[in-house]
Design a protein around this motif. Structure first.
Motif, PDB file in Angstrom:
ATOM      1  N   ALA A   1       7.712 -11.641  -5.405  1.00 53.41           N
ATOM      2  CA  ALA A   1       8.548 -10.532  -4.962  1.00 53.41           C
ATOM      3  C   ALA A   1       7.797  -9.211  -5.021  1.00 53.41           C
ATOM      4  O   ALA A   1       7.946  -8.347  -4.140  1.00 53.41           O
ATOM      5  N   LEU A   2       6.969  -9.051  -6.035  1.00 53.16           N
ATOM      6  CA  LEU A   2       6.200  -7.824  -6.192  1.00 53.16           C
ATOM      7  C   LEU A   2       5.182  -7.659  -5.068  1.00 53.16           C
ATOM      8  O   LEU A   2       5.026  -6.563  -4.495  1.00 53.16           O
ATOM      9  N   LYS A   3       4.516  -8.738  -4.717  1.00 47.69           N
ATOM     10  CA  LYS A   3       3.532  -8.663  -3.639  1.00 47.69           C
ATOM     11  C   LYS A   3       4.205  -8.382  -2.303  1.00 47.69           C
ATOM     12  O   LYS A   3       3.678  -7.611  -1.484  1.00 47.69           O
ATOM     13  N   LEU A   4       5.363  -8.977  -2.066  1.00 46.01           N
ATOM     14  CA  LEU A   4       6.102  -8.710  -0.834  1.00 46.01           C
ATOM     15  C   LEU A   4       6.487  -7.235  -0.745  1.00 46.01           C
ATOM     16  O   LEU A   4       6.358  -6.612   0.317  1.00 46.01           O
ATOM     17  N   THR A   5       6.944  -6.664  -1.850  1.00 45.75           N
ATOM     18  CA  THR A   5       7.331  -5.255  -1.872  1.00 45.75           C
ATOM     19  C   THR A   5       6.138  -4.353  -1.608  1.00 45.75           C
ATOM     20  O   THR A   5       6.224  -3.383  -0.835  1.00 45.75           O
TER      21      THR A   5
ATOM     22  N   SER B   1      10.351  -2.188 -10.584  1.00 50.35           N
ATOM     23  CA  SER B   1      11.794  -2.279 -10.750  1.00 50.35           C
ATOM     24  C   SER B   1      12.506  -2.750  -9.491  1.00 50.35           C
ATOM     25  O   SER B   1      13.501  -3.474  -9.559  1.00 50.35           O
ATOM     26  N   ILE B   2      12.006  -2.351  -8.314  1.00 46.34           N
ATOM     27  CA  ILE B   2      12.713  -2.645  -7.071  1.00 46.34           C
ATOM     28  C   ILE B   2      12.290  -3.973  -6.459  1.00 46.34           C
ATOM     29  O   ILE B   2      12.935  -4.459  -5.518  1.00 46.34           O
ATOM     30  N   ALA B   3      11.230  -4.606  -6.971  1.00 48.10           N
ATOM     31  CA  ALA B   3      10.734  -5.859  -6.381  1.00 48.10           C
ATOM     32  C   ALA B   3      11.790  -6.960  -6.356  1.00 48.10           C
ATOM     33  O   ALA B   3      11.976  -7.613  -5.317  1.00 48.10           O
ATOM     34  N   PRO B   4      12.529  -7.225  -7.455  1.00 48.80           N
ATOM     35  CA  PRO B   4      13.577  -8.254  -7.361  1.00 48.80           C
ATOM     36  C   PRO B   4      14.662  -7.908  -6.347  1.00 48.80           C
ATOM     37  O   PRO B   4      15.197  -8.798  -5.672  1.00 48.80           O
ATOM     38  N   LEU B   5      14.972  -6.610  -6.206  1.00 50.41           N
ATOM     39  CA  LEU B   5      15.965  -6.202  -5.216  1.00 50.41           C
ATOM     40  C   LEU B   5      15.486  -6.512  -3.805  1.00 50.41           C
ATOM     41  O   LEU B   5      16.280  -6.911  -2.945  1.00 50.41           O
ATOM     42  N   ALA B   6      14.192  -6.326  -3.556  1.00 51.55           N
ATOM     43  CA  ALA B   6      13.647  -6.634  -2.234  1.00 51.55           C
ATOM     44  C   ALA B   6      13.846  -8.103  -1.893  1.00 51.55           C
ATOM     45  O   ALA B   6      14.259  -8.449  -0.772  1.00 51.55           O
TER      46      ALA B   6
END
Length: 532
Positions: free
Chosen positions: A226-230, A16-21
């Motif tokens: 984005a998910l991998k970065l998070t 859920s927070i990956a796009p926010l990151a």
């Protein structure tokens, strides 16, 4: 709360927070660059819009092109389930073996490369070629990092590594964490390895491989990025602050809420630091990428070798010794450089390491000495890491001839001189026992080594500013000797010494400029001929 529930809660949080990151990085970068910036929530709307758009797919593509978004997204989503991001001891903690995690990352990378090649476009082929080059340089470093941690922790599972608070118990693993930071930037296509916001053919790596994707497929690949970065950002934060990760056993409702809040805080802080980093550095040229990866590899290798060595001799290295070794290491790099800008940079890093020595000694000292050491570390950063390099670089900008730092020796010969100095210092230490005077033979060795290297810098380098840096290195050696013997001086004397250092650097820099203007040279060899 059972392990299965906590695992799925962690996965839902990360997904859920990956796009926010991703949105936070762009928002912070815009603010740091003086722009208003889009809302951090914009990626949610962007992904929703892309899922509604129609896809344009080339007729020459095969099933691989269509399978790539699903494989890449799935490989990143698996990490959210198995890695200890919010909780340790989850349902799938046994799958957090670093070999399994590296395999999942490599699986996603391979399919992404195949997707770039499948279209037959020039951009896709170029990006795929570069991606495989970077991946080939990253993988050995990843192995070195986790081999060191697994050797110390006694487990191959990353879940077990995070749960043991390795960094505080074994300071040398800071090298492995720093190497992991460099790998994180490279693996996520961030500065200085790649520019995620570019579409210029000379700089594209990751963007070149997904250039042919559109609609839902593009949304899936961007979301996977984005998910991998998070995941990498939270894992890096957990290695540094393992106390922020909660164990599944005995988990209460309050602990879950606190873990989620801490997770949000870690994402916000890490994305802010990433934006700050990307706003202060530039992208490296691709042919220099091996230099960046070499730094990561040898840093990870050093961490692994120290871990093996400390276990072999059954001696634990403490933080003062680690920072002392870094202070000498940066001065060794300074000694072999031929450009003043690099020499000033390594002097600043060495001085920062000395501030780390003072800070680490404060935890082993009495409350009165602790306050003095904290002030000493803070003033060292302000004076020696910021102000003195600023003064010297100001003199360099005033006179371009001061940028180069000629030496009587070539870089290779310079390093042989350094090895000789360090060997002689070790011989002196072994044959001159000092009993009851110092509490750390390692820091005494560091102080004598810095003094010797400072004198050698003044003798061998021929630039006036090199003489100034040699004098400052010598002063750093005296500073370490003071820390290891006296530990703290009266505050007035400490501040007076720092003021004298800044004044001396300024006066000597101005004097060097005046000598250059009057005699037409800043080379000490040529200035010596004036006396003949």
């Amino acid at each position: 709360m059972g392990p299965l529930f906590s695992t799925f809660l962690q996965a839902i949080f990360v997904l859920s927070i990956a796009p926010l990151a991703m949105g936070l990085v762009r928002f912070f970068k815009a603010r740091l660059q003086g722009r208003h910036g889009a809302s951090p929530l914009l990626p949610y709307y962007t992904f929703a819009t892309l899922f509604k758009k129609q896809m344009v797919i080339s007729d020459v593509t095969s099933w691989i092109f269509r399978a790539v978004p699903f494989v890449v997204l799935a490989s990143c989503a698996v990490l959210a389930f198995v890695l200890p991001l919010l909780f340790t001891g989850g349902k799938f903690a046994s799958l957090s073996d670093f070999l399994f995690v590296a395999g999942m990352l490599m699986l996603g990378s391979i399919f992404l490369v195949l997707g770039g090649l499948d279209t037959g476009s020039a951009f896709g082929g170029m990006g795929s070629s570069r991606e495989m080059t970077i991946a080939a340089l990253i993988e050995p470093t990843v192995i070195m990092i986790f081999v060191a941690m697994s050797f110390v922790s006694g487990t191959f599972a990353i879940d077990g590594m995070v749960g043991q608070s390795l960094i505080f118990a074994h300071p040398y693993l800071l090298l492995s964490v720093f190497a992991f930071l460099l790998v994180t930037l490279a693996e996520n296509a961030r500065y200085p390895v790649d520019n995620p916001a570019t579409h210029l053919e000379l700089t594209m790596v990751h963007e070149a491989m997904i250039l042919e994707y559109s609609g839902p497929y593009l949304a899936m690949l961007e979301y996977a990025s984005a998910l991998k970065l998070t995941v990498f950002a939270m894992l890096l934060a957990n290695f540094i602050f393992p106390a922020s990760v909660f164990a599944v056993s005995g988990l209460s409702f309050f602990s879950i809420i606190l873990a989620i809040l801490i997770g949000v805080l870690k994402v916000v802080i890490t994305m802010g630091l990433l934006a700050l980093l990307e706003s202060t550095i530039v992208k490296m040229r691709f042919y220099r990428m091996q230099e960046y990866m070499s730094v990561a590899f040898f840093t990870a290798l050093a961490g692994m070798l120290i871990a093996l060595f400390s276990a072999f001799i059954n001696v634990e290295l403490e933080y003062p010794a680690i920072f002392g070794a870094l202070a000498v290491f940066f001065v060794v790099l300074l000694f072999g450089r031929a450009r003043s800008f690099a020499m000033v940079r390594y002097y600043a890093f060495s001085s920062l390491s000395i501030a780390g020595i003072a800070l680490s000694l404060s935890f082993l000292s009495s409350p009165e000495e602790k306050q003095h050491l904290w002030i000493f570390a803070l003033v060292t950063v302000l004076i020696k890491v910021i102000m003195v390099p600023f003064v010297i670089r100001y003199a360099q900008r005033k006179n371009k001839d001061l940028i180069s730092a000629p030496s009587f020796l070539k870089p290779t010969s310079s390093y042989f001189v350094i090895v000789a100095i360090l060997g002689v210092t070790l011989f002196i230490m072994k044959n001159t026992p000092i009993i009851g005077v110092v509490s750390s033979d390692t820091l005494l060795y560091v102080s004598i080594a810095l003094t010797g290297i400072g004198l050698a810098t003044m003798i061998i380098h021929r630039n006036i500013l090199s003489q100034i840096l040699g004098l400052l290195i010598l002063e750093n050696g005296v500073t370490v000797f003071t820390l290891v013997t006296v530990k703290s001086l009266p505050l007035v004397i400490e501040l007076g010494v720092f003021v004298i250092i800044v004044a001396s650097a300024f006066i000597l820099s101005v004097l060097g400029l005046r000598i250059r203007e009057f005699h037409g040279s800043s080379d000490t060899e040529e200035l010596r001929n004036l006396t003949e």
